[in-house]
Scaffold this active site. Structure first.
Site, PDB file in Angstrom:
ATOM      1  N   LYS A   1       4.718  46.298  37.944  1.00  0.00           N
ATOM      2  CA  LYS A   1       5.329  45.211  38.727  1.00  0.00           C
ATOM      3  C   LYS A   1       6.616  45.688  39.404  1.00  0.00           C
ATOM      4  O   LYS A   1       6.789  45.510  40.608  1.00  0.00           O
ATOM      5  CB  LYS A   1       5.681  44.012  37.817  1.00  0.00           C
ATOM      6  CG  LYS A   1       4.482  43.401  37.111  1.00  0.00           C
ATOM      7  CD  LYS A   1       4.886  42.203  36.251  1.00  0.00           C
ATOM      8  CE  LYS A   1       5.736  42.547  35.042  1.00  0.00           C
ATOM      9  NZ  LYS A   1       5.043  43.272  33.972  1.00  0.00           N
TER      10      LYS A   1
ATOM     11  N   ARG B   1       7.095  34.058  33.023  1.00  0.00           N
ATOM     12  CA  ARG B   1       6.289  34.652  31.961  1.00  0.00           C
ATOM     13  C   ARG B   1       5.790  33.608  30.976  1.00  0.00           C
ATOM     14  O   ARG B   1       5.116  33.951  30.020  1.00  0.00           O
ATOM     15  CB  ARG B   1       7.113  35.689  31.206  1.00  0.00           C
ATOM     16  CG  ARG B   1       6.905  37.128  31.722  1.00  0.00           C
ATOM     17  CD  ARG B   1       7.896  38.029  31.004  1.00  0.00           C
ATOM     18  NE  ARG B   1       7.446  39.375  30.837  1.00  0.00           N
ATOM     19  CZ  ARG B   1       7.941  40.414  31.523  1.00  0.00           C
ATOM     20  NH1 ARG B   1       8.835  40.240  32.462  1.00  0.00           N
ATOM     21  NH2 ARG B   1       7.510  41.627  31.264  1.00  0.00           N
TER      22      ARG B   1
ATOM     23  N   ARG C   1       6.968  56.637  29.701  1.00  0.00           N
ATOM     24  CA  ARG C   1       8.276  56.234  30.215  1.00  0.00           C
ATOM     25  C   ARG C   1       9.330  56.287  29.103  1.00  0.00           C
ATOM     26  O   ARG C   1      10.476  56.654  29.337  1.00  0.00           O
ATOM     27  CB  ARG C   1       8.206  54.819  30.806  1.00  0.00           C
ATOM     28  CG  ARG C   1       9.533  54.377  31.394  1.00  0.00           C
ATOM     29  CD  ARG C   1       9.445  53.081  32.153  1.00  0.00           C
ATOM     30  NE  ARG C   1       9.160  51.948  31.299  1.00  0.00           N
ATOM     31  CZ  ARG C   1       8.970  50.707  31.724  1.00  0.00           C
ATOM     32  NH1 ARG C   1       9.007  50.448  33.017  1.00  0.00           N
ATOM     33  NH2 ARG C   1       8.716  49.739  30.878  1.00  0.00           N
TER      34      ARG C   1
ATOM     35  N   ARG D   1      14.646  53.195  26.975  1.00  0.00           N
ATOM     36  CA  ARG D   1      14.403  51.772  26.703  1.00  0.00           C
ATOM     37  C   ARG D   1      13.844  51.598  25.304  1.00  0.00           C
ATOM     38  O   ARG D   1      12.803  52.170  24.971  1.00  0.00           O
ATOM     39  CB  ARG D   1      13.437  51.204  27.741  1.00  0.00           C
ATOM     40  CG  ARG D   1      14.124  50.783  29.010  1.00  0.00           C
ATOM     41  CD  ARG D   1      13.165  50.271  30.050  1.00  0.00           C
ATOM     42  NE  ARG D   1      12.343  49.156  29.611  1.00  0.00           N
ATOM     43  CZ  ARG D   1      11.595  48.438  30.415  1.00  0.00           C
ATOM     44  NH1 ARG D   1      11.585  48.703  31.706  1.00  0.00           N
ATOM     45  NH2 ARG D   1      10.855  47.465  29.945  1.00  0.00           N
TER      46      ARG D   1
ATOM     47  N   ARG E   1       4.545  43.499  22.776  1.00  0.00           N
ATOM     48  CA  ARG E   1       4.705  42.994  24.148  1.00  0.00           C
ATOM     49  C   ARG E   1       3.366  42.536  24.728  1.00  0.00           C
ATOM     50  O   ARG E   1       3.291  41.529  25.432  1.00  0.00           O
ATOM     51  CB  ARG E   1       5.329  44.075  25.038  1.00  0.00           C
ATOM     52  CG  ARG E   1       6.803  44.304  24.710  1.00  0.00           C
ATOM     53  CD  ARG E   1       7.289  45.649  25.164  1.00  0.00           C
ATOM     54  NE  ARG E   1       7.375  45.750  26.611  1.00  0.00           N
ATOM     55  CZ  ARG E   1       7.638  46.875  27.256  1.00  0.00           C
ATOM     56  NH1 ARG E   1       7.854  47.990  26.579  1.00  0.00           N
ATOM     57  NH2 ARG E   1       7.691  46.893  28.572  1.00  0.00           N
TER      58      ARG E   1
HETATM   59  P1  B4P Z   1       6.914  49.308  35.757  1.00  0.00           P
HETATM   60  O1  B4P Z   1       6.791  49.150  37.220  1.00  0.00           O
HETATM   61  O2  B4P Z   1       8.286  49.526  35.208  1.00  0.00           O
HETATM   62  O3  B4P Z   1       6.264  48.109  34.956  1.00  0.00           O
HETATM   63  P2  B4P Z   1       6.643  46.614  34.783  1.00  0.00           P
HETATM   64  O4  B4P Z   1       5.329  45.893  34.874  1.00  0.00           O
HETATM   65  O5  B4P Z   1       7.715  46.189  35.735  1.00  0.00           O
HETATM   66  O6  B4P Z   1       7.272  46.652  33.310  1.00  0.00           O
HETATM   67  P3  B4P Z   1       7.730  45.731  32.136  1.00  0.00           P
HETATM   68  O7  B4P Z   1       6.838  44.539  31.971  1.00  0.00           O
HETATM   69  O8  B4P Z   1       7.834  46.690  31.012  1.00  0.00           O
HETATM   70  O9  B4P Z   1       9.205  45.328  32.409  1.00  0.00           O
HETATM   71  P4  B4P Z   1      10.152  44.082  32.486  1.00  0.00           P
HETATM   72  O10 B4P Z   1      11.408  44.720  32.852  1.00  0.00           O
HETATM   73  O11 B4P Z   1       9.608  43.026  33.376  1.00  0.00           O
HETATM   74  O12 B4P Z   1       5.947  50.496  35.328  1.00  0.00           O
HETATM   75  C1  B4P Z   1       5.808  50.941  34.018  1.00  0.00           C
HETATM   76  C2  B4P Z   1       5.591  52.444  33.982  1.00  0.00           C
HETATM   77  O13 B4P Z   1       4.354  52.782  34.598  1.00  0.00           O
HETATM   78  C3  B4P Z   1       6.659  53.240  34.732  1.00  0.00           C
HETATM   79  O14 B4P Z   1       6.977  54.395  34.014  1.00  0.00           O
HETATM   80  C4  B4P Z   1       5.998  53.583  36.057  1.00  0.00           C
HETATM   81  O15 B4P Z   1       6.490  54.783  36.613  1.00  0.00           O
HETATM   82  C5  B4P Z   1       4.547  53.723  35.636  1.00  0.00           C
HETATM   83  N1  B4P Z   1       3.622  53.356  36.720  1.00  0.00           N
HETATM   84  C6  B4P Z   1       3.769  52.370  37.618  1.00  0.00           C
HETATM   85  N2  B4P Z   1       2.702  52.331  38.458  1.00  0.00           N
HETATM   86  C7  B4P Z   1       1.849  53.325  38.046  1.00  0.00           C
HETATM   87  C8  B4P Z   1       0.564  53.804  38.508  1.00  0.00           C
HETATM   88  N3  B4P Z   1      -0.061  53.253  39.558  1.00  0.00           N
HETATM   89  N4  B4P Z   1      -0.012  54.831  37.823  1.00  0.00           N
HETATM   90  C9  B4P Z   1       0.612  55.404  36.749  1.00  0.00           C
HETATM   91  N5  B4P Z   1       1.833  55.007  36.287  1.00  0.00           N
HETATM   92  C10 B4P Z   1       2.445  53.985  36.927  1.00  0.00           C
HETATM   93  O16 B4P Z   1      10.256  43.431  31.004  1.00  0.00           O
HETATM   94  C11 B4P Z   1      10.930  44.007  29.920  1.00  0.00           C
HETATM   95  C12 B4P Z   1      11.323  42.970  28.871  1.00  0.00           C
HETATM   96  O17 B4P Z   1      12.329  42.062  29.419  1.00  0.00           O
HETATM   97  C13 B4P Z   1      10.247  42.001  28.369  1.00  0.00           C
HETATM   98  O18 B4P Z   1       9.457  42.575  27.337  1.00  0.00           O
HETATM   99  C14 B4P Z   1      11.116  40.812  27.860  1.00  0.00           C
HETATM  100  O19 B4P Z   1      11.673  41.060  26.591  1.00  0.00           O
HETATM  101  C15 B4P Z   1      12.231  40.731  28.877  1.00  0.00           C
HETATM  102  N6  B4P Z   1      11.917  39.781  29.965  1.00  0.00           N
HETATM  103  C16 B4P Z   1      11.807  40.092  31.288  1.00  0.00           C
HETATM  104  N7  B4P Z   1      11.488  39.001  32.006  1.00  0.00           N
HETATM  105  C17 B4P Z   1      11.381  37.974  31.128  1.00  0.00           C
HETATM  106  C18 B4P Z   1      11.040  36.592  31.257  1.00  0.00           C
HETATM  107  N8  B4P Z   1      10.737  36.044  32.451  1.00  0.00           N
HETATM  108  N9  B4P Z   1      11.019  35.820  30.130  1.00  0.00           N
HETATM  109  C19 B4P Z   1      11.328  36.324  28.948  1.00  0.00           C
HETATM  110  N10 B4P Z   1      11.630  37.629  28.745  1.00  0.00           N
HETATM  111  C20 B4P Z   1      11.671  38.456  29.826  1.00  0.00           C
END
Ligand code: B4P
Length: 211
Positions: A32, A107, A146, A152, A164
């Site tokens: 995302k 979420r 990652r 993290r 998660r």
């Molecule tokens: P990201 O792009 O970082 O993935 P994400 O979906 O944004 O991550 P996440 O759900 O962990 O994070 P968030 O900060 O929202 O990609 C992940 C990895 O994959 C990276 O290393 C990237 O390089 C790699 N990648 C990406 N695309 C790829 C591809 N095509 N092929 C191969 N590799 C690839 O959430 C973190 C925490 O914050 C949650 O667990 C929660 O505790 C809190 N939080 C955030 N929002 C919240 C909400 N609305 N409510 C409650 N808690 C919340």
């Protein structure tokens, strides 16, 4: 002729910008944040990542950060009340704007309902919800990978990553039906190179807004 074509294209892009408020949806690690950062420049949108805002607060040691950290480090969602208040003040801080991408929010159903209410008050709405579909085994590999460099705490062990994914299934997955009912939900294959996934995302946006 080429100038005219470019000018029409630019006007179309302005139209897109005028009305595009999009949610990038998906399981933890589905990409995302990665994809939101790529499309924000293309369409001139504001990018709001609740995860990034929490991490910034944590690293600055604010009160919000200290609370959020307790949940994030265990792989749990931060409580709705805190998250919703934070998101509301983020959105209000950049209004008016040409459109925004929400990454990691909503979420939970309560977050989605609160968002709808907030947007009605601002005379805005969500136009599109696009999910990145990635199988759990790829997600676990991506997040562990990652974790080697991100520092993290929520990427550090299989147990936390599984927590998660469990939180997603219990609290976030019901949003698919919520947004299907609003006829805003689209899902794309999130496996492949960053460019491949980005092309699929752009195709969905353009097919709805740029024909
Ligand atoms: P990201 O792009 O970082 O993935 P994400 O979906 O944004 O991550 P996440 O759900 O962990 O994070 P968030 O900060 O929202 O990609 C992940 C990895 O994959 C990276 O290393 C990237 O390089 C790699 N990648 C990406 N695309 C790829 C591809 N095509 N092929 C191969 N590799 C690839 O959430 C973190 C925490 O914050 C949650 O667990 C929660 O505790 C809190 N939080 C955030 N929002 C919240 C909400 N609305 N409510 C409650 N808690 C919340």
């Amino acid at each position: 002729h080429r100038d005219l074509h470019l000018s029409i294209r630019r006007q179309r892009q302005m139209c897109i910008r005028d009305r595009l408020n999009v949610i990038i949806f998906g399981k933890p690690g589905s990409g995302k944040g990665t994809q939101a950062a790529m499309i924000k420049d293309k369409y001139g949108l504001i990018h709001v990542s609740t995860g990034d805002v929490f991490r910034k607060n944590t690293s600055e040691g604010t009160e919000l950060g200290n609370i959020a950290k307790q949940y994030m480090s265990k792989g749990e969602l931060v409580p709705d009340k805190i998250t919703i208040a934070m998101l509301e003040s983020e959105i209000k801080s950049f209004m008016p704007c040409n459109g925004f991408i929400l990454d990691g929010f909503p979420r939970t159903i309560l977050q989605a309902e609160s968002l709808d209410k907030l947007l009605v008050n601002l005379n805005l709405k969500i136009d599109l919800v696009i999910a990145l579909d990635v199988p759990n085994k790829n997600l676990i590999n991506r997040l562990l990978e990652r974790g080697k460099t991100s520092g993290r705490s929520d990427d550090q062990s299989k147990e936390k990553i599984n927590k998660r994914l469990e939180e997603y299934d219990n609290k976030t997955k019901p949003l698919i039906i919520f947004y299907e009912n609003q006829k805003k939900f689209y899902s794309i294959d999130g496996v492949g190179s960053l460019t491949d996934v980005n092309n699929r995302l752009v195709d969905v946006i353009d097919s709805k807004y740029n024909d």
